[in-house]
Write an enzyme that holds these catalytic residues in place. Structure first.
Site, PDB file in Angstrom:
ATOM      1  N   LYS A 112     -11.461  28.807   9.983  1.00 26.47           N
ATOM      2  CA  LYS A 112     -10.187  28.283  10.224  1.00 26.47           C
ATOM      3  C   LYS A 112      -9.179  29.083   9.348  1.00 26.47           C
ATOM      4  CE  LYS A 112      -7.343  25.542   9.026  1.00 26.47           C
ATOM      5  NZ  LYS A 112      -5.861  26.056   9.520  1.00 26.47           N
ATOM      6  N   GLU A 151     -11.535  27.265  -4.201  1.00 28.56           N
ATOM      7  CA  GLU A 151     -10.848  28.234  -4.770  1.00 28.56           C
ATOM      8  C   GLU A 151      -9.345  27.878  -4.761  1.00 28.56           C
ATOM      9  OE1 GLU A 151     -11.837  30.578  -6.821  1.00 28.56           O
ATOM     10  OE2 GLU A 151     -14.048  30.420  -6.291  1.00 28.56           O
ATOM     11  N   CYS A 165      -2.753  33.913  -6.061  1.00 31.79           N
ATOM     12  CA  CYS A 165      -3.354  32.689  -6.668  1.00 31.79           C
ATOM     13  C   CYS A 165      -3.527  33.255  -8.179  1.00 31.79           C
ATOM     14  CB  CYS A 165      -4.565  32.111  -6.188  1.00 31.79           C
ATOM     15  SG  CYS A 165      -5.731  33.669  -6.050  1.00 31.79           S
ATOM     16  N   GLU A 224       2.729  25.535  -9.883  1.00 29.65           N
ATOM     17  CA  GLU A 224       2.629  26.923  -9.319  1.00 29.65           C
ATOM     18  C   GLU A 224       3.708  27.118  -8.042  1.00 29.65           C
ATOM     19  OE1 GLU A 224      -0.454  26.919  -6.188  1.00 29.65           O
ATOM     20  OE2 GLU A 224      -1.150  29.067  -6.997  1.00 29.65           O
TER      21      GLU A 224
HETATM   22  P1  NAD Z   1      -2.681  25.005   1.712  1.00 25.49           P
HETATM   23  O1  NAD Z   1      -3.785  24.242   0.640  1.00 25.49           O
HETATM   24  O2  NAD Z   1      -1.541  24.530   2.343  1.00 25.49           O
HETATM   25  O3  NAD Z   1      -3.597  25.731   2.991  1.00 25.49           O
HETATM   26  C1  NAD Z   1      -4.816  26.000   2.881  1.00 25.49           C
HETATM   27  C2  NAD Z   1      -5.620  25.789   4.185  1.00 25.49           C
HETATM   28  O4  NAD Z   1      -5.992  24.557   4.189  1.00 25.49           O
HETATM   29  C3  NAD Z   1      -4.939  26.068   5.426  1.00 25.49           C
HETATM   30  O5  NAD Z   1      -5.636  26.697   6.371  1.00 25.49           O
HETATM   31  C4  NAD Z   1      -4.543  24.836   5.913  1.00 25.49           C
HETATM   32  O6  NAD Z   1      -4.390  24.808   7.405  1.00 25.49           O
HETATM   33  C5  NAD Z   1      -5.614  24.129   5.632  1.00 25.49           C
HETATM   34  N1  NAD Z   1      -5.650  22.779   5.395  1.00 25.49           N
HETATM   35  C6  NAD Z   1      -4.489  21.975   4.861  1.00 25.49           C
HETATM   36  N2  NAD Z   1      -4.659  20.563   4.960  1.00 25.49           N
HETATM   37  C7  NAD Z   1      -6.096  20.368   5.209  1.00 25.49           C
HETATM   38  C8  NAD Z   1      -6.895  19.119   5.342  1.00 25.49           C
HETATM   39  N3  NAD Z   1      -6.520  17.902   5.002  1.00 25.49           N
HETATM   40  N4  NAD Z   1      -8.185  19.671   5.547  1.00 25.49           N
HETATM   41  C9  NAD Z   1      -8.661  20.688   5.550  1.00 25.49           C
HETATM   42  N5  NAD Z   1      -7.982  21.890   5.649  1.00 25.49           N
HETATM   43  C10 NAD Z   1      -6.578  21.733   5.433  1.00 25.49           C
HETATM   44  O7  NAD Z   1      -2.522  26.578   1.063  1.00 25.49           O
HETATM   45  P2  NAD Z   1      -1.805  27.792   1.308  1.00 25.49           P
HETATM   46  O8  NAD Z   1      -0.169  27.236   1.145  1.00 25.49           O
HETATM   47  O9  NAD Z   1      -2.138  27.978   2.662  1.00 25.49           O
HETATM   48  O10 NAD Z   1      -1.979  28.775   0.171  1.00 25.49           O
HETATM   49  C11 NAD Z   1      -1.544  28.871  -0.896  1.00 25.49           C
HETATM   50  C12 NAD Z   1      -2.420  28.386  -2.054  1.00 25.49           C
HETATM   51  O11 NAD Z   1      -3.502  29.141  -2.165  1.00 25.49           O
HETATM   52  C13 NAD Z   1      -1.859  28.715  -3.532  1.00 25.49           C
HETATM   53  O12 NAD Z   1      -1.958  27.469  -3.943  1.00 25.49           O
HETATM   54  C14 NAD Z   1      -2.826  29.676  -3.937  1.00 25.49           C
HETATM   55  O13 NAD Z   1      -2.951  29.603  -5.249  1.00 25.49           O
HETATM   56  C15 NAD Z   1      -4.195  29.268  -3.370  1.00 25.49           C
HETATM   57  N6  NAD Z   1      -4.896  30.625  -3.135  1.00 25.49           N
HETATM   58  C16 NAD Z   1      -6.230  30.587  -4.080  1.00 25.49           C
HETATM   59  C17 NAD Z   1      -6.891  31.571  -3.989  1.00 25.49           C
HETATM   60  C18 NAD Z   1      -8.108  31.598  -5.114  1.00 25.49           C
HETATM   61  O14 NAD Z   1      -9.024  32.455  -4.854  1.00 25.49           O
HETATM   62  N7  NAD Z   1      -8.124  30.887  -5.877  1.00 25.49           N
HETATM   63  C19 NAD Z   1      -6.680  32.612  -3.505  1.00 25.49           C
HETATM   64  C20 NAD Z   1      -5.531  32.758  -2.141  1.00 25.49           C
HETATM   65  C21 NAD Z   1      -4.583  31.438  -2.536  1.00 25.49           C
END
Ligand code: NAD
Length: 473
Positions: A164, A240, A276, A375
């Site tokens: 997804k 992650e 991230c 963050e």
């Molecule tokens: P987010 O948590 O808002 O969304 C991530 C994904 O989770 C999306 O596909 C979203 O649709 C899905 N999602 C949302 N609610 C959900 C639920 N209840 N159940 C299952 N899936 C759900 O994050 P974002 O805003 O898309 O991305 C930014 C974040 O990602 C930042 O915190 C960043 O640090 C982190 N990030 C971490 C890494 C790493 O490797 N550690 C890499 C890239 C980004």
């Protein structure tokens, strides 16, 4: 976000202009059920899972070739959907994604099992087996790269993968799924399900038919997914998540000259700080703080801000106007509390609906300010000073996160002490780096849980060990 609910549609919006790029049907929970059933049927048929690993490797290597052929298409999709500078996509995201698929393809037949040190009348064989129907849930900041980090090991190990993408950035993953079919991946082995987190993401997290779920995204969502897995089938969860990573500059750091400033800029402002591992907290020894702030703010002010589709642009828009406003509020709050925000501001002529925010360096934020603790996910860094190594380590560790850190000093002993003292999954010495595909990548504390990405360690997310105990006579 650049997408919004409209019945069951995802509207993909270019954050540089506010224009709609595409409208896609959003996967429903019912469609997730159907895709999980299909993934199980394909897995059980053995058409992929039971194929010799060398043959799985050949299909994935062909996929890597097709991604190379379509590299420019993939770069443009991420540039348009996420607002990422095209040069970053061309030189970082796309080659990194291709490398990931290729590396895990080549590793497919190098995952060995173990034997137990038994008595002579028994043989204990421990083999690594694919999990079956598995899922990946992705963020929007590295849409293609994160897809490749999951697709490579999950498929090399023989699973059927439901992936997804984030609401805002589904198109590069959909393109990769088409390329996978062209490469000869059996139908149903990789299903890309664009959809909302609250519906499709949650349906995957709670689905009893999903054996493993690998998530990259925010800490808040990771927490929700882990709870959903615990409340349902205890699927194997790897998370992650976010970070608030420090860049620690010891008194001799300026000896690194332009390399230091270039790497600090990359750490702070790659993908507009929506990274991230962004080095969003500069911790600098008090003796060199004034010089560092002067040189760093000058370099930040020189970054070319503009249309991300242009090759010389280093700073594009944030993912959405809502994200930009959130970042602006946190900086305004810090300034109201006495901090100074250094910024060259935005140039004239930007698209009026673009979600732009200028690179900003916040100095003197009071303890507890959101700019220091949350963050922010924007082109904003804070500067804090320290007087001793111990104080540097204490400040570096004073967040709930532990994803990455970089530190700068010529002194080997100091570097080792700092690297040992800083609580983070990846510590880079005299560079800003996440390592490479050969080394594991994963966060400590509230930045990571349950497994690492990249390197052969990533297979642990996508396989389970089985012990076969044989009585010999
Ligand atoms: P987010 O948590 O808002 O969304 C991530 C994904 O989770 C999306 O596909 C979203 O649709 C899905 N999602 C949302 N609610 C959900 C639920 N209840 N159940 C299952 N899936 C759900 O994050 P974002 O805003 O898309 O991305 C930014 C974040 O990602 C930042 O915190 C960043 O640090 C982190 N990030 C971490 C890494 C790493 O490797 N550690 C890499 C890239 C980004």
């Amino acid at each position: 976000m650049t997408t919004e609910a409209n019945d069951r549609l995802l509207r993909v919006v270019n954050p540089a202009t506010g224009e709609t790029l595409d409208t896609l049907p959003a996967a429903t929970a019912g469609e997730v059920d159907t895709a999980v059933d299909q993934a199980h049927r394909v897995f059980d048929s053995g058409v992929w899972a039971a194929r010799p690993p060398r043959e799985r490797a050949a299909v994935l290597l062909r996929l890597a070739e097709l991604m190379e052929r379509d590299a420019e298409i993939l770069a443009r999709l991420d540039c348009e959907d996420a607002g990422k500078p095209i040069t970053e996509c061309r030189t970082g995201d796309v080659p990194g994604a291709i490398e990931s698929i290729r590396w895990f393809a080549e590793a497919a037949d190098k995952v060995f099992g173990r034997t137990a040190p038994t008595s002579h009348d028994h043989l204990g064989l421990m083999s690594r087996e694919p999990v079956g129907a598995v899922a990946a849930v992705l963020p929007w900041n590295y849409p293609l790269a994160m897809a490749a980090w999951k697709i490579g090991p999950a498929l090399a190990a023989g699973n059927s993968l439901l992936l997804k993408p984030a609401e805002a950035t589904p198109r590069s993953a959909l393109h990769v799924a088409r390329l996978a079919t062209e490469a000869g991946l059996p139908d149903g082995t990789l299903a890309v399900l664009p959809g909302y987190g609250a519906e499709a993401g949650r349906a995957l997290a709670r689905h009893p038919g999903i054996g493993a779920l690998s998530f990259t995204g925010s800490t808040a969502t990771g927490r929700r997914i882990l709870a959903d897995a615990a409340e349902t089938n205890f699927k194997r969860v790897s998370l992650e998540m976010g970070g608030k990573s420090p860049q620690v500059l010891m008194p001799d750091a300026l000896d690194f000259g332009v390399d230091l400033i270039d790497d600090m800029i990359a750490a702070a402002f790659l993908t507009m700080g929506q990274n991230c591992t962004a080095g969003s907290r500069i911790l600098v020894h008090e003796d060199i703080a004034a010089q560092v702030v002067a040189r760093f703010t000058a370099a930040a002010g020189a970054l070319v801000i503009g249309d991300p589709a242009k090759p010389d642009t280093r700073t594009g828009p944030l993912i959405s106007t809502a994200a930009r406003d959130r970042v602006a509020r946190a900086v305004d709050e810090a300034v109201a509390a006495g901090a100074v925000a250094h910024t060259a501001g935005l140039p004239a002529g930007l698209h009026p609906h673009g979600a732009y925010y200028p690179p900003t360096v916040v100095v003197g934020a009071p303890d507890g300010s959101r700019v220091l603790t949350e963050e922010l996910f924007g082109p904003v860094v804070t500067v804090q000073t320290f007087a001793s190594e111990q104080e540097a380590i204490r400040t570096a560790n004073a967040t709930p996160y532990g994803l990455a850190a970089s530190l700068w000093t010529h002194d080997l002993d100091t570097a080792f002490r700092l690297a040992r003292g800083i609580q983070a999954g990846v510590v880079s010495v005299n560079s800003y780096s996440e390592g490479d595909i050969t080394a594991p990548f994963g966060g400590w504390k509230q930045s990571g849980f349950g497994g690492a990405e990249r390197s052969t360690d990533a297979f642990a997310q996508w396989t389970r060990e089985k012990t076969v105990w044989i009585r010999t006579r």
